[in-house]
Design an enzyme around this catalytic site. Structure first.
Site, PDB file in Angstrom:
ATOM      1  N   LYS A 102       0.896  -1.300   0.021  1.00 28.18           N
ATOM      2  CA  LYS A 102      -0.050  -0.083  -0.048  1.00 28.18           C
ATOM      3  C   LYS A 102       0.711   1.380  -0.289  1.00 28.18           C
ATOM      4  O   LYS A 102       2.203   1.230   0.183  1.00 28.18           O
ATOM      5  CB  LYS A 102      -0.926  -0.148   1.197  1.00 28.18           C
ATOM      6  CG  LYS A 102      -1.982  -1.131   1.177  1.00 28.18           C
ATOM      7  CD  LYS A 102      -3.106  -1.030   2.339  1.00 28.18           C
ATOM      8  CE  LYS A 102      -4.149  -2.231   2.326  1.00 28.18           C
ATOM      9  NZ  LYS A 102      -5.121  -1.908   3.403  1.00 28.18           N
ATOM     10  N   TYR A 145     -12.620  -2.095  -3.927  1.00 27.54           N
ATOM     11  CA  TYR A 145     -13.197  -2.253  -2.617  1.00 27.54           C
ATOM     12  C   TYR A 145     -14.572  -2.098  -2.545  1.00 27.54           C
ATOM     13  O   TYR A 145     -15.042  -1.797  -1.555  1.00 27.54           O
ATOM     14  CB  TYR A 145     -12.344  -1.040  -1.913  1.00 27.54           C
ATOM     15  CG  TYR A 145     -10.836  -1.395  -1.302  1.00 27.54           C
ATOM     16  CD1 TYR A 145     -10.798  -2.505  -0.410  1.00 27.54           C
ATOM     17  CD2 TYR A 145      -9.914  -0.740  -1.614  1.00 27.54           C
ATOM     18  CE1 TYR A 145      -9.291  -3.018   0.043  1.00 27.54           C
ATOM     19  CE2 TYR A 145      -8.417  -0.999  -1.293  1.00 27.54           C
ATOM     20  CZ  TYR A 145      -8.304  -2.188  -0.421  1.00 27.54           C
ATOM     21  OH  TYR A 145      -7.082  -2.309   0.014  1.00 27.54           O
ATOM     22  N   ARG A 196      -2.242 -14.585   4.607  1.00 26.37           N
ATOM     23  CA  ARG A 196      -2.866 -13.790   5.941  1.00 26.37           C
ATOM     24  C   ARG A 196      -2.020 -13.887   7.139  1.00 26.37           C
ATOM     25  O   ARG A 196      -1.987 -12.855   8.016  1.00 26.37           O
ATOM     26  CB  ARG A 196      -4.255 -13.944   6.084  1.00 26.37           C
ATOM     27  CG  ARG A 196      -5.395 -14.009   5.009  1.00 26.37           C
ATOM     28  CD  ARG A 196      -5.798 -12.888   4.559  1.00 26.37           C
ATOM     29  NE  ARG A 196      -6.273 -11.879   5.623  1.00 26.37           N
ATOM     30  CZ  ARG A 196      -6.963 -10.733   5.484  1.00 26.37           C
ATOM     31  NH1 ARG A 196      -7.469 -10.354   4.220  1.00 26.37           N
ATOM     32  NH2 ARG A 196      -7.163 -10.149   6.551  1.00 26.37           N
ATOM     33  N   ASN A 242      -2.203   0.323   6.631  1.00 24.57           N
ATOM     34  CA  ASN A 242      -1.683  -0.997   6.990  1.00 24.57           C
ATOM     35  C   ASN A 242      -0.695  -1.772   6.096  1.00 24.57           C
ATOM     36  O   ASN A 242      -0.542  -2.957   6.366  1.00 24.57           O
ATOM     37  CB  ASN A 242      -2.603  -1.693   7.944  1.00 24.57           C
ATOM     38  CG  ASN A 242      -3.873  -2.167   6.622  1.00 24.57           C
ATOM     39  OD1 ASN A 242      -3.666  -1.592   5.680  1.00 24.57           O
ATOM     40  ND2 ASN A 242      -4.586  -2.895   7.294  1.00 24.57           N
ATOM     41  N   HIS A 286      -2.206  -5.471   1.461  1.00 22.40           N
ATOM     42  CA  HIS A 286      -3.459  -6.061   1.434  1.00 22.40           C
ATOM     43  C   HIS A 286      -3.193  -7.611   1.040  1.00 22.40           C
ATOM     44  O   HIS A 286      -2.239  -8.007   0.470  1.00 22.40           O
ATOM     45  CB  HIS A 286      -3.952  -5.478   0.046  1.00 22.40           C
ATOM     46  CG  HIS A 286      -5.316  -6.277  -0.380  1.00 22.40           C
ATOM     47  ND1 HIS A 286      -6.703  -6.075   0.357  1.00 22.40           N
ATOM     48  CD2 HIS A 286      -5.492  -7.245  -1.260  1.00 22.40           C
ATOM     49  CE1 HIS A 286      -7.371  -7.217  -0.128  1.00 22.40           C
ATOM     50  NE2 HIS A 286      -6.776  -7.731  -1.229  1.00 22.40           N
ATOM     51  N   GLU A 297      -9.484 -10.607  -7.542  1.00 22.32           N
ATOM     52  CA  GLU A 297      -8.539  -9.469  -7.461  1.00 22.32           C
ATOM     53  C   GLU A 297      -7.240  -9.846  -8.413  1.00 22.32           C
ATOM     54  O   GLU A 297      -6.681  -8.573  -8.885  1.00 22.32           O
ATOM     55  CB  GLU A 297      -8.214  -9.520  -5.997  1.00 22.32           C
ATOM     56  CG  GLU A 297      -9.185  -9.229  -4.946  1.00 22.32           C
ATOM     57  CD  GLU A 297      -9.073  -9.171  -3.666  1.00 22.32           C
ATOM     58  OE1 GLU A 297      -7.718  -9.136  -3.250  1.00 22.32           O
ATOM     59  OE2 GLU A 297      -9.948  -8.812  -2.860  1.00 22.32           O
TER      60      GLU A 297
END
Ligand code: UDP
Ligand code: MG
Length: 141
Positions: free
Chosen positions: A10, A50, A86, A113, A116, A127
């Protein structure tokens, strides 16, 4: 396919100079990069990407942030890629992320953060397709 996931680095992480370290981190965790681009999303692209969060209170802030600077988008391969990625990135809120995770190491805040990660195999494929054509991906298996 349960061995692919979609990741983004990000704008906060890019601005803070963490791009190389995050790529090193994921390679050390044995993810294979099968697609990689450096780009800047438009506000409309961020809203489409999003759209699942369009009714959330943070949607405006999130899409403004995600279109505020350069990002890297990656298609990653590893066994159980979605859950493994994750685990590697840690909790959404970096203050709750485990030690040694990418968000714990490099994130700025809950909104900014650092990275993604797709949340399911289905969304991972959607995605990946949002950013990559088939011929831009390297198939290793
Ligand atoms: N986000 C935010 N405030 C919140 C929850 C999420 O700004 O209260 C942002 C944050 O950047 C997060 C993204 O919206 O990464 C998507 O939220 P999600 O719940 O899908 O978290 P993720 O899957 O990224 O961990
Ligand atoms: Mg999510």
């Amino acid at each position: 396919m349960n061995n692919q996931t979609f990741a983004m680095i990000k704008p906060d992480a890019i601005k803070n100079g963490h791009l190389g370290k995050i790529i090193n981190h994921l390679l050390n965790d044995n993810f294979t990069i099968i697609g990689l681009k450096f780009l800047k999303m438009s506000k409309d692209q961020a809203k489409t990407f999003y759209s699942i969060h369009s009714d959330k209170p943070f949607f405006e802030e999130l899409t403004t942030f995600m279109s505020s600077g350069n990002i890297a988008v990656l298609a990653l391969q590893k066994e159980n890629a979605v859950s493994e990625w994750r685990k590697t990135i840690g909790a959404t809120n970096p203050q709750e992320a485990d030690e040694g995770t990418i968000r714990k190491l490099y994130a700025t805040s809950l909104g900014e953060n650092a990275v993604h990660g797709a949340d399911s195999d289905e969304n991972a494929q959607k995605e990946i397709d949002f950013f990559f054509t088939r011929r831009e991906l390297i198939y290793t298996t």
